[in-house]
Design a protein around this motif. Sequence first.
Motif, PDB file in Angstrom:
ATOM      1  N   ASN A 177       0.846  -1.187   0.000  1.00  0.00           N
ATOM      2  CA  ASN A 177       0.000   0.000   0.000  1.00  0.00           C
ATOM      3  C   ASN A 177       0.883   1.238   0.000  1.00  0.00           C
ATOM      4  OD1 ASN A 177      -2.570  -1.279   0.055  1.00  0.00           O
ATOM      5  ND2 ASN A 177      -2.289  -1.708   2.238  1.00  0.00           N
ATOM      6  N   TYR A 178       0.391   2.297  -0.664  1.00  0.00           N
ATOM      7  CA  TYR A 178       1.155   3.530  -0.790  1.00  0.00           C
ATOM      8  C   TYR A 178       0.280   4.718  -0.403  1.00  0.00           C
ATOM      9  CZ  TYR A 178       4.444   0.698  -3.504  1.00  0.00           C
ATOM     10  OH  TYR A 178       5.338  -0.261  -3.907  1.00  0.00           O
ATOM     11  N   GLN A 179       0.861   5.621   0.369  1.00  0.00           N
ATOM     12  CA  GLN A 179       0.151   6.846   0.736  1.00  0.00           C
ATOM     13  C   GLN A 179       0.677   8.008  -0.104  1.00  0.00           C
ATOM     14  OE1 GLN A 179       0.871   8.662   4.649  1.00  0.00           O
ATOM     15  NE2 GLN A 179      -1.353   8.904   4.845  1.00  0.00           N
ATOM     16  N   GLN A 198      -4.577   6.668   0.527  1.00  0.00           N
ATOM     17  CA  GLN A 198      -3.818   5.436   0.363  1.00  0.00           C
ATOM     18  C   GLN A 198      -4.379   4.622  -0.798  1.00  0.00           C
ATOM     19  OE1 GLN A 198      -2.968   3.004   3.750  1.00  0.00           O
ATOM     20  NE2 GLN A 198      -2.642   4.749   5.127  1.00  0.00           N
ATOM     21  N   PHE A 199      -3.462   3.984  -1.532  1.00  0.00           N
ATOM     22  CA  PHE A 199      -3.838   3.153  -2.668  1.00  0.00           C
ATOM     23  C   PHE A 199      -2.976   1.899  -2.644  1.00  0.00           C
ATOM     24  CE2 PHE A 199      -3.993   7.654  -3.824  1.00  0.00           C
ATOM     25  CZ  PHE A 199      -5.325   7.806  -4.195  1.00  0.00           C
ATOM     26  N   LYS A 257      -4.188  23.736 -17.830  1.00  0.00           N
ATOM     27  CA  LYS A 257      -4.356  24.811 -18.807  1.00  0.00           C
ATOM     28  C   LYS A 257      -3.127  25.722 -18.787  1.00  0.00           C
ATOM     29  CE  LYS A 257      -9.422  24.889 -18.557  1.00  0.00           C
ATOM     30  NZ  LYS A 257     -10.622  25.739 -18.335  1.00  0.00           N
ATOM     31  N   GLU A 258      -1.980  25.126 -19.069  1.00  0.00           N
ATOM     32  CA  GLU A 258      -0.720  25.870 -19.034  1.00  0.00           C
ATOM     33  C   GLU A 258       0.331  25.065 -19.786  1.00  0.00           C
ATOM     34  OE1 GLU A 258       2.570  27.489 -15.741  1.00  0.00           O
ATOM     35  OE2 GLU A 258       0.812  26.338 -15.115  1.00  0.00           O
ATOM     36  N   ASP A 259       1.087  25.747 -20.617  1.00  0.00           N
ATOM     37  CA  ASP A 259       2.196  25.078 -21.293  1.00  0.00           C
ATOM     38  C   ASP A 259       3.302  24.749 -20.292  1.00  0.00           C
ATOM     39  OD1 ASP A 259       1.028  25.195 -23.784  1.00  0.00           O
ATOM     40  OD2 ASP A 259       2.049  27.045 -24.385  1.00  0.00           O
ATOM     41  N   PHE A 260       3.947  23.616 -20.512  1.00  0.00           N
ATOM     42  CA  PHE A 260       5.189  23.241 -19.826  1.00  0.00           C
ATOM     43  C   PHE A 260       5.029  23.136 -18.314  1.00  0.00           C
ATOM     44  CE2 PHE A 260       6.133  26.565 -23.131  1.00  0.00           C
ATOM     45  CZ  PHE A 260       6.174  25.675 -24.190  1.00  0.00           C
ATOM     46  N   ALA A 261       3.868  22.728 -17.881  1.00  0.00           N
ATOM     47  CA  ALA A 261       3.653  22.524 -16.454  1.00  0.00           C
ATOM     48  C   ALA A 261       4.059  21.101 -16.070  1.00  0.00           C
ATOM     49  CB  ALA A 261       2.195  22.771 -16.093  1.00  0.00           C
ATOM     50  N   THR A 262       4.271  20.891 -14.801  1.00  0.00           N
ATOM     51  CA  THR A 262       4.596  19.554 -14.306  1.00  0.00           C
ATOM     52  C   THR A 262       3.718  19.227 -13.112  1.00  0.00           C
ATOM     53  OG1 THR A 262       6.356  20.513 -12.975  1.00  0.00           O
ATOM     54  CG2 THR A 262       7.008  19.497 -15.056  1.00  0.00           C
ATOM     55  N   VAL A 263       3.463  17.934 -12.952  1.00  0.00           N
ATOM     56  CA  VAL A 263       2.721  17.420 -11.814  1.00  0.00           C
ATOM     57  C   VAL A 263       3.609  16.397 -11.117  1.00  0.00           C
ATOM     58  CG1 VAL A 263       0.676  16.156 -11.051  1.00  0.00           C
ATOM     59  CG2 VAL A 263       0.509  17.785 -12.941  1.00  0.00           C
ATOM     60  N   MET A 264       3.691  16.462  -9.806  1.00  0.00           N
ATOM     61  CA  MET A 264       4.499  15.505  -9.056  1.00  0.00           C
ATOM     62  C   MET A 264       3.610  14.750  -8.070  1.00  0.00           C
ATOM     63  SD  MET A 264       7.752  16.149  -6.523  1.00  0.00           S
ATOM     64  CE  MET A 264       6.734  16.810  -5.207  1.00  0.00           C
ATOM     65  N   TYR A 265       3.786  13.452  -8.028  1.00  0.00           N
ATOM     66  CA  TYR A 265       3.141  12.617  -7.018  1.00  0.00           C
ATOM     67  C   TYR A 265       4.235  12.002  -6.147  1.00  0.00           C
ATOM     68  CZ  TYR A 265      -1.076  12.929  -9.884  1.00  0.00           C
ATOM     69  OH  TYR A 265      -2.156  13.394 -10.589  1.00  0.00           O
ATOM     70  N   HIS A 266       4.054  12.098  -4.844  1.00  0.00           N
ATOM     71  CA  HIS A 266       5.039  11.571  -3.914  1.00  0.00           C
ATOM     72  C   HIS A 266       4.340  10.564  -3.001  1.00  0.00           C
ATOM     73  CE1 HIS A 266       8.223  12.460  -0.567  1.00  0.00           C
ATOM     74  NE2 HIS A 266       8.402  11.295  -1.151  1.00  0.00           N
ATOM     75  N   PHE A 267       4.799   9.317  -3.065  1.00  0.00           N
ATOM     76  CA  PHE A 267       4.188   8.239  -2.290  1.00  0.00           C
ATOM     77  C   PHE A 267       5.189   7.685  -1.283  1.00  0.00           C
ATOM     78  CE2 PHE A 267       2.236   8.168  -6.495  1.00  0.00           C
ATOM     79  CZ  PHE A 267       0.877   8.118  -6.214  1.00  0.00           C
ATOM     80  N   LYS A 268       4.643   7.219  -0.163  1.00  0.00           N
ATOM     81  CA  LYS A 268       5.435   6.430   0.779  1.00  0.00           C
ATOM     82  C   LYS A 268       4.738   5.102   1.001  1.00  0.00           C
ATOM     83  CE  LYS A 268       8.518   9.406   3.299  1.00  0.00           C
ATOM     84  NZ  LYS A 268       9.140   9.658   4.613  1.00  0.00           N
ATOM     85  N   LYS A 269       5.540   4.063   1.020  1.00  0.00           N
ATOM     86  CA  LYS A 269       4.987   2.731   1.268  1.00  0.00           C
ATOM     87  C   LYS A 269       4.571   2.635   2.730  1.00  0.00           C
ATOM     88  CE  LYS A 269       6.991  -0.831  -0.801  1.00  0.00           C
ATOM     89  NZ  LYS A 269       7.891  -1.997  -1.072  1.00  0.00           N
ATOM     90  N   VAL A 270       3.376   2.097   2.961  1.00  0.00           N
ATOM     91  CA  VAL A 270       2.852   1.988   4.332  1.00  0.00           C
ATOM     92  C   VAL A 270       2.526   0.535   4.629  1.00  0.00           C
ATOM     93  CG1 VAL A 270       1.961   4.333   4.395  1.00  0.00           C
ATOM     94  CG2 VAL A 270       0.506   2.494   3.537  1.00  0.00           C
ATOM     95  N   ASP A 271       2.475   0.193   5.911  1.00  0.00           N
ATOM     96  CA  ASP A 271       2.140  -1.175   6.326  1.00  0.00           C
ATOM     97  C   ASP A 271       0.657  -1.431   6.094  1.00  0.00           C
ATOM     98  OD1 ASP A 271       4.716  -1.615   7.115  1.00  0.00           O
ATOM     99  OD2 ASP A 271       4.361  -0.899   9.164  1.00  0.00           O
TER     100      ASP A 271
END
Length: 724
Positions: free
Chosen positions: A684-686, A693-694, A710-724
């Motif tokens: 599982n990841y939070q 959690q997924f 709605k923007e050129d050259f944008a970025t999206v970041m997802y940060h996950f941590k593994k959980v018990d």
Amino acid sequence: MPIIFDQEKGFFHLKNSEISYIIGLEKNKYITHRYYGPVLSSYAGSNQLQMIDRGFATNPDSQERTFSLNALPLETSSQGNGDHRISNYQIRNHFGQNVTNFIYYTHEITEGKKILPSLPSLRGNNVTTLAITLKDHNQNLLMTLTYNLYENYPVITRNVHFENQGYETVYLENAGSLLIDFPSTDYELVTLNGSHTCEANIARQKLHPGIQKIESSRGTSSPQHQPFLALVNPETTETSGPVFAFHFVYSGNFVAQVEVEQYGSSRLQMGINPDNFEWQLQPKAIFQTPEVVMNYSQRGFNQMSQTFHQIYQKELIPTGFINKERPILLNTWEANYFEFAETALLEQAQKAKDLGIELFVLDDGWFGKRDDSSSSLGDWQTDLNKLPHGLKDLSEKIHALGMQFGLWFEPEMISKNSDLFRAHPDWALQVQNYPMTEGRRQLVLDLSREEIQDYLVHVLSQHLEEAKIDYVKWDMNRHLTEIGNVILPPEQQKELSHRYVLGLYRILAKLTQKFPSVLFENCSSGGGRFDPGMMAYMPQTWTSDNSDALCRSIIQYGYSYLYPPIMLSAHVSDVPNHQVGRITPLNTRGLIAMSGNFGYELDLAKQTETDLIEISQQVAFYKEHRKLLQFGEFYRLQAPDKNFASAWLFKNQTEVLVIYSNGLAQPAVPIHYLKMIYLDNHANYQELASGEQFSGSELNHAGMLIPRIKEDFATVMYHFKKVD
């Protein structure tokens, strides 16, 4: 033992847990290629050779018309006696003739891997080596084909060793490192091509009858073609299908080519480019070719890349940097170019320190009378007009701030307008009675000469010792022309290109052994000499002179086929970008640069307070996640599409970082779910931003929604941590 010789059946079987490579010994004379691919539990010759009486074929035995070298799948070519396909070697004898008859002589199987004399190569403890020696009995010439099988990687390295045991001098006109005859033509050819500021574009094309090749005759491996090619099946993808990948550990002229020949086979050859190459092989002399890394993947380009990343990080770069974190730097080039003063540099360093930056790098312009590119290369004395207290004093002040200090050099070059050229005009590469062609207003030093090598080692050593340099950016900003000198006799002038590379390697070996803690960064106007040969001495490379975030996302994506992000130096530069004029968000510039070896190259004094706060946040984030970004596993999730959108992922045992770059914003975009693919299905990841959690299986197969942007050259970041 992972290499077995079946003397009765005449087979060598090279085998580890993932791959098998079969070499046949035909008629106890000819070394044939029989199999390369997934591991075989055993081999008894089921894919036996088919002998056919081919019209127009020549026959070593006139009574056996079904046996022809021109149809035999070989491990090295023959010369002048029936094999008319592309050649892996060519030797001219003392009569001026090009005929040899190399046949099997002996072989040796040993544990371990020998270091190649004067050449970089992979290290390796868990390696078994097969050396097959062929002999031309008429001329007493030996040719040894060496195969190094790695136990823990699907990798074999190959090289060739020539030895003249005769009494006459011969001339090597072609000295290739690898040749394989694949028994099929149903492949596609994959290469990385480009130009200065546009390196590492992924190209894929179907094989067709004739010869397809990439090469460099520029004196370096070049930005035009990475010394790499791969053969893949048409259905091979990022995650599935076979890949036969080949990478040349060499920094000079090369050729990599595939010939689809008349009877349905594909001959692959790689080595030093024979154009304008020749080597005088006197009696008792030897010639060693560079090595080729053969990397087989059963699971697409991803497995190929994982293998290259791991083996280059562990078995190629200098050992002191295998596990050493790289500092965040500020480079002065795009902020100052040639114009700077000591006080301004110290102000920049203080601002950088306040933001958390760890390494201050003074680029071009600190030496001689270097106010532009027209002078002073070779005059490596500090310009006291710009640095009135000297380089050592500046370095001490930078260190007193708690920062490291780095310096730019271009040691291989010389300006006509320099004291060094006026004292030693013969030190530049030149051909009698022809003008010396300049590039970027500079000439090239003749590194084939040992006194020039020793001079450069001495000069650089003085600066590294006296000024306490922590980092060196080693640049090389032009290709070689007028490749000649006044020292070698006429019959050896074609040796110069290779001698230049050997001289460069000798310099680098001496400096890196003498200063093992100095971080050397390879550069040749960016990726002009980005190859495994240079990486053996310098653990990172300035990836491209193009620092635009959009362009860099594509360039770094291409280079990731071969090199891990820690080897790809990447900087946040100012906007409008100095190369293409594009304006991109600071967040995007930061995340793209963090996807390589992170640094900045801009004038901090001209940034807004808002931007400075964001830069400090980027630096803090990178420090917190440096181990993940520098030493984590890197996976490509989405190749750049027609709108230049792409995505990739970093992971280790506990964390996952996903970066999606949207490229050009589009109307009426479809809903996009980004599938992570490489997470643990059973974990599982939070997601830290939302706290949700997924399961890994959900993220891998259902994916995460990419929001409407709605923007050129944008970025999206997802940060996950593994959980018990």
